[in-house]
Design a protein around this motif. Structure first.
Motif, PDB file in Angstrom:
ATOM      1  N   ALA A   1     -88.104  13.441 115.844  1.00 64.12           N
ATOM      2  CA  ALA A   1     -87.376  14.526 115.652  1.00 64.12           C
ATOM      3  C   ALA A   1     -87.105  14.951 114.104  1.00 64.12           C
ATOM      4  CB  ALA A   1     -85.762  14.496 116.358  1.00 64.12           C
ATOM      5  N   PRO A   2     -87.768  16.017 113.933  1.00 62.44           N
ATOM      6  CA  PRO A   2     -87.674  16.579 112.353  1.00 62.44           C
ATOM      7  C   PRO A   2     -86.269  17.181 112.140  1.00 62.44           C
ATOM      8  CG  PRO A   2     -88.957  18.030 113.681  1.00 62.44           C
ATOM      9  CD  PRO A   2     -88.580  17.052 114.604  1.00 62.44           C
ATOM     10  N   ALA A   3     -85.998  17.131 110.953  1.00 65.72           N
ATOM     11  CA  ALA A   3     -84.558  17.658 110.561  1.00 65.72           C
ATOM     12  C   ALA A   3     -85.029  19.392 110.649  1.00 65.72           C
ATOM     13  CB  ALA A   3     -84.072  17.518 109.192  1.00 65.72           C
ATOM     14  N   CYS A   4     -83.923  19.926 111.145  1.00 63.67           N
ATOM     15  CA  CYS A   4     -84.431  21.529 111.196  1.00 63.67           C
ATOM     16  C   CYS A   4     -83.071  22.368 110.512  1.00 63.67           C
ATOM     17  CB  CYS A   4     -84.326  21.790 112.798  1.00 63.67           C
ATOM     18  SG  CYS A   4     -84.486  23.585 113.217  1.00 63.67           S
ATOM     19  N   LEU A   5     -83.533  23.479 109.926  1.00 65.89           N
ATOM     20  CA  LEU A   5     -82.348  24.302 109.537  1.00 65.89           C
ATOM     21  C   LEU A   5     -83.064  25.617 109.535  1.00 65.89           C
ATOM     22  CD1 LEU A   5     -80.134  24.703 107.258  1.00 65.89           C
ATOM     23  CD2 LEU A   5     -81.926  24.704 105.286  1.00 65.89           C
ATOM     24  N   VAL A   6     -82.064  26.412 109.992  1.00 69.38           N
ATOM     25  CA  VAL A   6     -82.261  27.947 110.360  1.00 69.38           C
ATOM     26  C   VAL A   6     -81.354  28.793 109.534  1.00 69.38           C
ATOM     27  CG1 VAL A   6     -81.982  29.475 112.125  1.00 69.38           C
ATOM     28  CG2 VAL A   6     -83.025  27.323 112.675  1.00 69.38           C
ATOM     29  N   VAL A   7     -81.584  29.829 108.850  1.00 69.00           N
ATOM     30  CA  VAL A   7     -81.035  30.691 108.112  1.00 69.00           C
ATOM     31  C   VAL A   7     -81.098  32.191 108.558  1.00 69.00           C
ATOM     32  CG1 VAL A   7     -80.747  31.776 105.955  1.00 69.00           C
ATOM     33  CG2 VAL A   7     -81.081  29.246 106.071  1.00 69.00           C
ATOM     34  N   THR A   8     -80.368  32.891 109.050  1.00 69.19           N
ATOM     35  CA  THR A   8     -80.346  34.242 109.575  1.00 69.19           C
ATOM     36  C   THR A   8     -79.227  34.864 108.813  1.00 69.19           C
ATOM     37  OG1 THR A   8     -78.552  33.871 111.202  1.00 69.19           O
ATOM     38  CG2 THR A   8     -80.664  33.038 111.637  1.00 69.19           C
ATOM     39  N   PRO A   9     -79.328  36.312 108.890  1.00 72.55           N
ATOM     40  CA  PRO A   9     -78.502  37.163 108.314  1.00 72.55           C
ATOM     41  C   PRO A   9     -77.087  37.382 108.901  1.00 72.55           C
ATOM     42  CG  PRO A   9     -80.161  38.262 109.334  1.00 72.55           C
ATOM     43  CD  PRO A   9     -80.657  37.013 109.432  1.00 72.55           C
TER      44      PRO A   9
ATOM     45  N   ALA B   1     -83.791  26.721  99.978  1.00 73.60           N
ATOM     46  CA  ALA B   1     -83.963  25.812  98.762  1.00 73.60           C
ATOM     47  C   ALA B   1     -82.851  25.206  98.490  1.00 73.60           C
ATOM     48  CB  ALA B   1     -84.554  26.593  97.693  1.00 73.60           C
ATOM     49  N   LYS B   2     -81.521  25.972  98.538  1.00 69.52           N
ATOM     50  CA  LYS B   2     -80.201  25.613  98.269  1.00 69.52           C
ATOM     51  C   LYS B   2     -79.863  24.507  99.199  1.00 69.52           C
ATOM     52  CE  LYS B   2     -77.335  28.808  97.101  1.00 69.52           C
ATOM     53  NZ  LYS B   2     -76.443  29.878  97.389  1.00 69.52           N
ATOM     54  N   LYS B   3     -79.934  24.795 100.398  1.00 68.24           N
ATOM     55  CA  LYS B   3     -79.804  23.463 101.277  1.00 68.24           C
ATOM     56  C   LYS B   3     -80.210  22.313 101.328  1.00 68.24           C
ATOM     57  CE  LYS B   3     -77.310  23.636 104.372  1.00 68.24           C
ATOM     58  NZ  LYS B   3     -75.861  23.058 104.433  1.00 68.24           N
ATOM     59  N   LEU B   4     -81.889  22.346 100.721  1.00 67.71           N
ATOM     60  CA  LEU B   4     -82.183  20.986 100.462  1.00 67.71           C
ATOM     61  C   LEU B   4     -81.685  20.172  99.346  1.00 67.71           C
ATOM     62  CD1 LEU B   4     -86.031  22.330 100.284  1.00 67.71           C
ATOM     63  CD2 LEU B   4     -85.103  20.576 102.011  1.00 67.71           C
ATOM     64  N   ASP B   5     -80.668  20.544  98.562  1.00 72.88           N
ATOM     65  CA  ASP B   5     -79.933  19.945  97.559  1.00 72.88           C
ATOM     66  C   ASP B   5     -78.583  19.908  97.972  1.00 72.88           C
ATOM     67  OD1 ASP B   5     -82.353  19.484  96.017  1.00 72.88           O
ATOM     68  OD2 ASP B   5     -82.025  20.922  94.765  1.00 72.88           O
ATOM     69  N   ASP B   6     -78.203  20.189  99.083  1.00 73.05           N
ATOM     70  CA  ASP B   6     -76.688  20.182  99.556  1.00 73.05           C
ATOM     71  C   ASP B   6     -76.395  18.796  99.858  1.00 73.05           C
ATOM     72  OD1 ASP B   6     -74.056  20.712 100.604  1.00 73.05           O
ATOM     73  OD2 ASP B   6     -74.661  21.988 102.075  1.00 73.05           O
ATOM     74  N   VAL B   7     -75.762  18.221  98.815  1.00 72.87           N
ATOM     75  CA  VAL B   7     -75.270  16.763  99.089  1.00 72.87           C
ATOM     76  C   VAL B   7     -74.256  16.654  99.928  1.00 72.87           C
ATOM     77  CG1 VAL B   7     -76.418  15.853  96.997  1.00 72.87           C
ATOM     78  CG2 VAL B   7     -73.825  16.844  97.059  1.00 72.87           C
ATOM     79  N   SER B   8     -73.446  17.532 100.392  1.00 70.62           N
ATOM     80  CA  SER B   8     -72.254  17.927 101.078  1.00 70.62           C
ATOM     81  C   SER B   8     -72.686  17.678 102.926  1.00 70.62           C
ATOM     82  CB  SER B   8     -71.455  18.851 100.809  1.00 70.62           C
ATOM     83  OG  SER B   8     -71.917  20.079 101.236  1.00 70.62           O
ATOM     84  N   ASP B   9     -73.847  18.044 103.175  1.00 67.33           N
ATOM     85  CA  ASP B   9     -74.310  18.040 104.364  1.00 67.33           C
ATOM     86  C   ASP B   9     -74.865  16.604 104.696  1.00 67.33           C
ATOM     87  OD1 ASP B   9     -75.629  18.678 106.601  1.00 67.33           O
ATOM     88  OD2 ASP B   9     -76.428  20.617 106.165  1.00 67.33           O
TER      89      ASP B   9
ATOM     90  N   GLY C   1     -76.544  15.896 107.338  1.00 66.44           N
ATOM     91  CA  GLY C   1     -77.548  15.884 108.114  1.00 66.44           C
ATOM     92  C   GLY C   1     -78.822  16.098 107.109  1.00 66.44           C
ATOM     93  N   ARG C   2     -78.774  16.297 105.697  1.00 69.37           N
ATOM     94  CA  ARG C   2     -79.673  16.426 105.173  1.00 69.37           C
ATOM     95  C   ARG C   2     -80.984  15.362 104.925  1.00 69.37           C
ATOM     96  NH1 ARG C   2     -80.574  16.236  98.842  1.00 69.37           N
ATOM     97  NH2 ARG C   2     -79.048  14.491  99.074  1.00 69.37           N
ATOM     98  N   PRO C   3     -82.125  15.781 104.790  1.00 68.87           N
ATOM     99  CA  PRO C   3     -83.291  14.776 105.176  1.00 68.87           C
ATOM    100  C   PRO C   3     -83.162  13.993 103.727  1.00 68.87           C
ATOM    101  CG  PRO C   3     -84.106  16.880 104.946  1.00 68.87           C
ATOM    102  CD  PRO C   3     -82.683  17.039 104.964  1.00 68.87           C
ATOM    103  N   ALA C   4     -83.608  12.656 103.663  1.00 64.07           N
ATOM    104  CA  ALA C   4     -83.614  11.861 102.662  1.00 64.07           C
ATOM    105  C   ALA C   4     -85.161  11.191 102.681  1.00 64.07           C
ATOM    106  CB  ALA C   4     -82.755  11.099 102.560  1.00 64.07           C
ATOM    107  N   GLY C   5     -85.739  10.966 101.488  1.00 66.11           N
ATOM    108  CA  GLY C   5     -86.856  10.225 101.294  1.00 66.11           C
ATOM    109  C   GLY C   5     -88.097  11.171 101.139  1.00 66.11           C
ATOM    110  N   PRO C   6     -89.309  10.715 100.683  1.00 66.64           N
ATOM    111  CA  PRO C   6     -90.476  11.675 100.661  1.00 66.64           C
ATOM    112  C   PRO C   6     -90.750  12.098 102.116  1.00 66.64           C
ATOM    113  CG  PRO C   6     -90.942   9.129 100.346  1.00 66.64           C
ATOM    114  CD  PRO C   6     -89.462   9.302 100.319  1.00 66.64           C
TER     115      PRO C   6
END
Length: 307
Positions: free
Chosen positions: A75-83, A108-116, A118-123
């Protein structure tokens, strides 16, 4: 005719047909007892021998299960951004806008959001898909084509909202007509508590007897089973063939752009996502999707979008 007080009782006249089931039910009970005795007498006298297909298919089954687990089991990490998300789109009221460059910034901002949490980690790898549009109907059309194959809840909600806003703009001046009340409507009796319970009980009685009426010889059952297996295999093959044909010969869709980046950690993925050419601000109504996972876990969706 006069009005009569209501007295709740079992509908004897309406269900008198059930009396005709008694003889068959008694006979069925006797047959069950004798069948159990005959089966007990066959113990040790009869045996079964599986066919050669099982051993021959074990290798293919093992490889297929491993491939399914590798490609679709992760199950990949999923992020959806909508207006239409709070704090994302620009504008007021129902009219919300999100240009393509701003969409990439939010992804791009959500990739560095440490407060989330569910943010993916590792290569890992990241598969990004942009849905570009300048009008609501264009965005809804792009999302509908994608959601038909890979429905993601946030994108489905965005598609529906865009469709409703288009409908609102076209129908807001129409005055609907309403007929006089009350209105006729159907009343399924299954909704009533007593009727529902009675139907279940009576249907169960009929089902038991139908199982005896459909009785056949063991050879006939085996022949029917073989026929059903052949039909099932042909149906599965045809279903897969239809799906492949549906996705064969597709034309490039300029309103949907996809890109695979990686491998790298979230900071490296962020820099790579913002690098290179990207759609401009002329696309004022956009939505985006990012899947982050292993190369194998993203391979199916990667090929699905033509990368």
């Amino acid at each position: 005719m006069t009005w009569a007080p209501v007295t709740m009782r079992w509908p004897e006249q309406a269900t008198q047909w059930m009396g005709g089931l008694s003889a068959a039910k008694d006979l069925a009970g006797g047959e069950l007892a004798s069948t159990a005795q005959r089966l007990a007498g066959l113990e040790g006298l009869a045996s079964t021998n599986p066919g050669p297909v099982g051993d021959a298919a074990k290798g293919a089954i093992t490889a297929g299960r491993a491939a399914l687990a590798e490609q679709l089991g992760q199950a990949p990490a999923c992020l959806v951004v909508t207006p239409f998300q709070s704090g994302i789109g620009q504008g007021k009221g129902y009219q919300r806008f999100l240009s393509a460059p701003n969409l990439l910034e939010h992804l791009a901002k959500k990739l560095d959001d440490v407060s989330d949490t569910g943010r993916p980690a590792g290569p890992q790898y990241a598969l990004s898909i942009l849905f570009l549009g300048t009008r609501l109907e264009q965005l809804a059309s792009s999302l509908s084509r994608f959601n038909a194959l890979l429905p993601i809840p946030d994108l489905v909600r965005t598609e529906r909202r865009a469709q409703h806003l288009v409908k609102l703009e076209t129908e807001k001046w129409e005055i609907p007509g309403a007929g006089p009340l009350p209105r006729w409507q159907a009343l399924p009796l299954e909704r009533c508590t007593v009727v529902k319970a009675a139907k279940q009980s009576m249907a169960g009685q009929l089902t038991v007897l139908e199982s005896y009426a459909a009785d056949s010889s063991p050879l006939g059952d085996l022949a029917a089973l073989a026929t059903r297996k052949v039909a099932q295999q042909q149906g599965r093959d045809q279903q897969l063939a239809d799906l492949k044909e549906l996705l064969t010969g597709g034309n490039p869709d300029a309103s949907m752009l996809a890109r695979l980046i990686g491998p790298g950690n979230t900071s490296e993925l962020r820099r790579e996502l913002l690098a290179g050419d990207a759609p401009g601000h002329e696309w004022v109504l956009c939505a985006g999707l990012m899947l982050v996972g292993s190369k194998e876990g993203l391979s199916f969706v990667q090929e699905l979008v033509g990368l």
